[in-house]
Design a protein around this motif. Structure first.
Motif, PDB file in Angstrom:
ATOM      1  N   ALA A   1       7.181   6.665  -1.262  1.00 26.94           N
ATOM      2  CA  ALA A   1       5.847   6.843  -1.272  1.00 26.94           C
ATOM      3  C   ALA A   1       5.124   5.481  -1.538  1.00 26.94           C
ATOM      4  O   ALA A   1       3.861   5.261  -0.842  1.00 26.94           O
ATOM      5  CB  ALA A   1       5.526   7.547  -2.520  1.00 26.94           C
ATOM      6  N   ALA A   2       5.436   4.522  -2.086  1.00 25.58           N
ATOM      7  CA  ALA A   2       4.857   2.983  -1.927  1.00 25.58           C
ATOM      8  C   ALA A   2       4.723   2.386  -0.505  1.00 25.58           C
ATOM      9  O   ALA A   2       3.711   1.971  -0.312  1.00 25.58           O
ATOM     10  CB  ALA A   2       5.588   2.245  -2.794  1.00 25.58           C
ATOM     11  N   VAL A   3       5.893   2.603   0.187  1.00 28.07           N
ATOM     12  CA  VAL A   3       5.874   2.031   1.458  1.00 28.07           C
ATOM     13  C   VAL A   3       4.883   2.689   2.529  1.00 28.07           C
ATOM     14  O   VAL A   3       3.896   2.497   3.179  1.00 28.07           O
ATOM     15  CB  VAL A   3       7.515   2.337   2.052  1.00 28.07           C
ATOM     16  N   HIS A   4       4.769   4.142   2.180  1.00 30.26           N
ATOM     17  CA  HIS A   4       3.861   4.966   3.012  1.00 30.26           C
ATOM     18  C   HIS A   4       2.297   4.422   2.684  1.00 30.26           C
ATOM     19  O   HIS A   4       1.500   4.024   3.621  1.00 30.26           O
ATOM     20  CB  HIS A   4       3.910   6.504   2.749  1.00 30.26           C
ATOM     21  N   THR A   5       2.046   4.482   1.330  1.00 26.32           N
ATOM     22  CA  THR A   5       0.576   3.864   0.879  1.00 26.32           C
ATOM     23  C   THR A   5       0.536   2.510   1.399  1.00 26.32           C
ATOM     24  O   THR A   5      -0.616   2.244   1.913  1.00 26.32           O
ATOM     25  CB  THR A   5       0.842   3.945  -0.442  1.00 26.32           C
TER      26      THR A   5
ATOM     27  N   VAL B   1      16.347   5.560   3.144  1.00 27.12           N
ATOM     28  CA  VAL B   1      15.633   4.495   2.588  1.00 27.12           C
ATOM     29  C   VAL B   1      14.764   3.734   3.503  1.00 27.12           C
ATOM     30  O   VAL B   1      15.088   3.870   4.721  1.00 27.12           O
ATOM     31  CB  VAL B   1      16.450   3.702   1.668  1.00 27.12           C
ATOM     32  N   PRO B   2      13.563   3.302   3.187  1.00 28.25           N
ATOM     33  CA  PRO B   2      12.946   2.311   4.160  1.00 28.25           C
ATOM     34  C   PRO B   2      13.766   1.331   4.914  1.00 28.25           C
ATOM     35  O   PRO B   2      14.691   0.730   4.205  1.00 28.25           O
ATOM     36  CB  PRO B   2      11.807   1.702   3.404  1.00 28.25           C
ATOM     37  N   THR B   3      13.576   1.318   5.878  1.00 24.31           N
ATOM     38  CA  THR B   3      14.284   0.154   6.936  1.00 24.31           C
ATOM     39  C   THR B   3      13.594  -1.299   6.519  1.00 24.31           C
ATOM     40  O   THR B   3      12.388  -1.485   6.863  1.00 24.31           O
ATOM     41  CB  THR B   3      14.219   0.256   8.280  1.00 24.31           C
ATOM     42  N   ILE B   4      14.644  -2.142   6.116  1.00 26.64           N
ATOM     43  CA  ILE B   4      14.162  -3.492   5.895  1.00 26.64           C
ATOM     44  C   ILE B   4      14.935  -4.460   6.743  1.00 26.64           C
ATOM     45  O   ILE B   4      16.045  -4.492   6.638  1.00 26.64           O
ATOM     46  CB  ILE B   4      14.139  -4.044   4.201  1.00 26.64           C
TER      47      ILE B   4
ATOM     48  N   TYR C   1       9.553  -1.499   7.529  1.00 23.72           N
ATOM     49  CA  TYR C   1       8.921  -0.904   8.781  1.00 23.72           C
ATOM     50  C   TYR C   1       8.579   0.530   8.359  1.00 23.72           C
ATOM     51  O   TYR C   1       9.180   1.288   7.328  1.00 23.72           O
ATOM     52  CB  TYR C   1       9.981  -0.704   9.723  1.00 23.72           C
ATOM     53  N   PRO C   2       7.466   1.127   9.198  1.00 24.79           N
ATOM     54  CA  PRO C   2       7.076   2.451   8.670  1.00 24.79           C
ATOM     55  C   PRO C   2       8.301   3.652   8.677  1.00 24.79           C
ATOM     56  O   PRO C   2       9.189   3.437   9.609  1.00 24.79           O
ATOM     57  CB  PRO C   2       6.136   2.768   9.924  1.00 24.79           C
ATOM     58  N   MET C   3       8.223   4.347   7.855  1.00 29.91           N
ATOM     59  CA  MET C   3       9.296   5.551   7.646  1.00 29.91           C
ATOM     60  C   MET C   3       8.968   6.715   8.840  1.00 29.91           C
ATOM     61  O   MET C   3       7.863   6.901   9.083  1.00 29.91           O
ATOM     62  CB  MET C   3       9.360   6.321   6.426  1.00 29.91           C
ATOM     63  N   GLU C   4      10.056   7.050   9.378  1.00 30.83           N
ATOM     64  CA  GLU C   4       9.822   8.040  10.273  1.00 30.83           C
ATOM     65  C   GLU C   4       9.986   9.338   9.652  1.00 30.83           C
ATOM     66  O   GLU C   4      10.343   9.452   8.586  1.00 30.83           O
ATOM     67  CB  GLU C   4      11.048   8.195  11.353  1.00 30.83           C
ATOM     68  N   GLY C   5       9.708  10.489  10.619  1.00 31.96           N
ATOM     69  CA  GLY C   5      10.117  11.900   9.808  1.00 31.96           C
ATOM     70  C   GLY C   5       8.565  12.339   9.051  1.00 31.96           C
ATOM     71  O   GLY C   5       7.628  11.686   8.994  1.00 31.96           O
ATOM     72  N   VAL C   6       8.636  13.759   8.978  1.00 29.56           N
ATOM     73  CA  VAL C   6       7.537  14.266   8.327  1.00 29.56           C
ATOM     74  C   VAL C   6       7.412  14.158   6.704  1.00 29.56           C
ATOM     75  O   VAL C   6       8.443  14.043   6.186  1.00 29.56           O
ATOM     76  CB  VAL C   6       7.412  15.897   8.936  1.00 29.56           C
ATOM     77  N   GLY C   7       6.356  14.185   6.429  1.00 31.93           N
ATOM     78  CA  GLY C   7       6.132  13.811   4.734  1.00 31.93           C
ATOM     79  C   GLY C   7       6.357  12.592   4.407  1.00 31.93           C
ATOM     80  O   GLY C   7       5.976  11.626   5.137  1.00 31.93           O
ATOM     81  N   LEU C   8       7.255  12.448   3.511  1.00 32.61           N
ATOM     82  CA  LEU C   8       7.976  11.078   2.889  1.00 32.61           C
ATOM     83  C   LEU C   8       9.113  10.682   3.874  1.00 32.61           C
ATOM     84  O   LEU C   8       9.154   9.624   3.832  1.00 32.61           O
ATOM     85  CB  LEU C   8       8.213  11.111   1.533  1.00 32.61           C
TER      86      LEU C   8
END
Length: 399
Positions: A330-334, A362-365, A371-378
């Motif tokens: 959620a933090a990464v999306h925001t 998990v987010p790609t680092i 990097y932005p997360m892929e997929g719908v929603g979170l």
């Protein structure tokens, strides 16, 4: 659409992580999370909030958020009531993205960056994993579970740790070597020997890698004001990036006095709940970097408002992460959706360790950036194995 059920899940092993699943009559399930005092948060969700939310439209996120935080006992705090509202709010944004078949960062206005810098909070694998969360006693120093026991690293081999992070492209780290002295002295004073010992990691880092590494300093709100000011002056020669939570975050006036004593920016604070508390700090010129934990401060709905308010004061936004994997997502999306995001907190012992036991992604680092997360929603779901755990407890309120 209607909310048909609210489900909470927690485990004995990860005792402070609470997940919330918001079920709808369209078959969409939103996933949220909060952290700390999971039992109290769970009780508030089912005993107080469920009756107010069941049957409501899950896409009316702003109205539902107002409903949750407008209760007399839920006023501008990071207590159980706000943590409950945060978890549900995150789940509602996840559901919103799933309904629209878009990632949450798109629902928040789209990407402001292609990638974002991260810093590594130098915790170890068991830091905050257990139910025993205090700044010193849960460190588990010396109990290595893998290559990223970074808390033991910064206390004993800060030079090697800095070099290790730079090898991965990570050019910023957060450490808290003053906590043992604060615990010993109840935050009232620091001796010359304690000061020298706490400064050693900074000396090692600067000697090993020079100014290639940014150093954020976490104080966990453990010090009184005079001692915090003394420490701030002693650390200035090592050019820290920021001082975080040097005193309790309950006095804008005291924090402003602290901020005036040093040229190092002050970061505050995941311990603040709602934009009203941040407004007081910003108006006093008490904080220069605005840190928010979306799992504590009212969710994504409130977090983006805090980021926008910080921008009106020309202050950068830097979301917190030292809790659970859904909150990290959620933090990464925001972060990606806010134009004043400075940097994203991360813990490599977590995103390369226990986060993967619990969630599907998990987010790609990579090379010091997320990097932005892929997929719908979170873009994150609980692992199927979570639902089969023998230590799992589930509570459900239905329409």
């Amino acid at each position: 659409m209607k909310i048909t059920a609210i489900e909470t899940l927690r485990t004995e092993e990860f005792a402070n992580v609470l997940w919330v699943r918001v079920h709808t009559d369209a078959g969409v399930i939103g996933l949220g999370e909060t952290f700390y005092g999971a039992g109290a948060v769970e009780a508030h969700i089912h005993d107080i909030l469920a009756a107010r939310l069941l049957g409501r439209n899950p896409l009316h996120i702003e109205a539902l958020n107002k409903e949750m935080v407008n209760l007399p006992m839920a006023q501008s705090s990071t207590g159980a009531e706000y943590r409950a509202a945060s978890a549900i709010d995150i789940a509602l944004w996840d559901a919103f993205g799933k309904v629209c078949q878009q990632p949450v960062h798109q629902m928040l206005g789209g990407l402001c960056f292609d990638k974002l810098r991260v810093y590594n909070t130098c915790a170890g694998y068991r830091y905050v994993r257990s139910n025993n969360i205090r700044p010193v006693s849960n460190w588990s120093v010396g109990k290595a579970e893998g290559p990223y026991e970074d808390l033991d690293g910064f206390m004993n081999r800060a030079d090697a740790l800095a070099e290790s992070l730079l090898e991965q492209g990570i050019g910023a780290m957060k450490i808290w070597p003053f906590d043992p002295a604060a615990q010993e002295n109840q935050g009232l004073h620091i001796s010359a020997a304690q000061m020298k010992r706490a400064i050693e990691p900074f000396e090692k880092i600067r000697k090993a890698v020079g100014d290639k590494m940014e150093i954020m300093v976490e104080f966990h709100s453990l010090w009184n004001l005079p001692t915090a000011k003394k420490i701030a002056k002693a650390l200035e020669p090592y050019a820290p990036t920021w001082y975080e939570d040097p005193i309790r975050m309950n006095s804008p006036q005291a924090l402003a006095e602290y901020a005036r004593c040093t040229d190092v920016p002050v970061c505050a604070s995941e311990t603040l709940g709602s934009r009203w508390a941040y407004k007081d700090m910003l108006e006093r010129d008490a904080t220069h970097v605005v840190m928010v934990d979306l799992c504590w401060t009212g969710g994504i709905t409130e977090g983006r408002k805090i980021a926008a308010m910080a921008e009106t004061y020309h202050r950068p936004f830097a979301p917190h992460d030292c809790t659970g994997p859904v909150g990290f997502a959620a933090a990464v999306h925001t972060s990606f959706s806010q134009p004043n995001t400075l940097i994203q907190e991360s813990v490599r012992a977590f995103y390369r360790g226990w986060y993967n036991e619990l969630v599907t992604a998990v987010p790609t680092i990579r090379d010091g950036h997320v990097y932005p997360m892929e997929g719908v929603g979170l873009g994150v779901e609980l692992q199927p194995a979570v639902f089969k755990r023998p230590d799992l407890s589930v509570r459900r309120s239905e329409l």
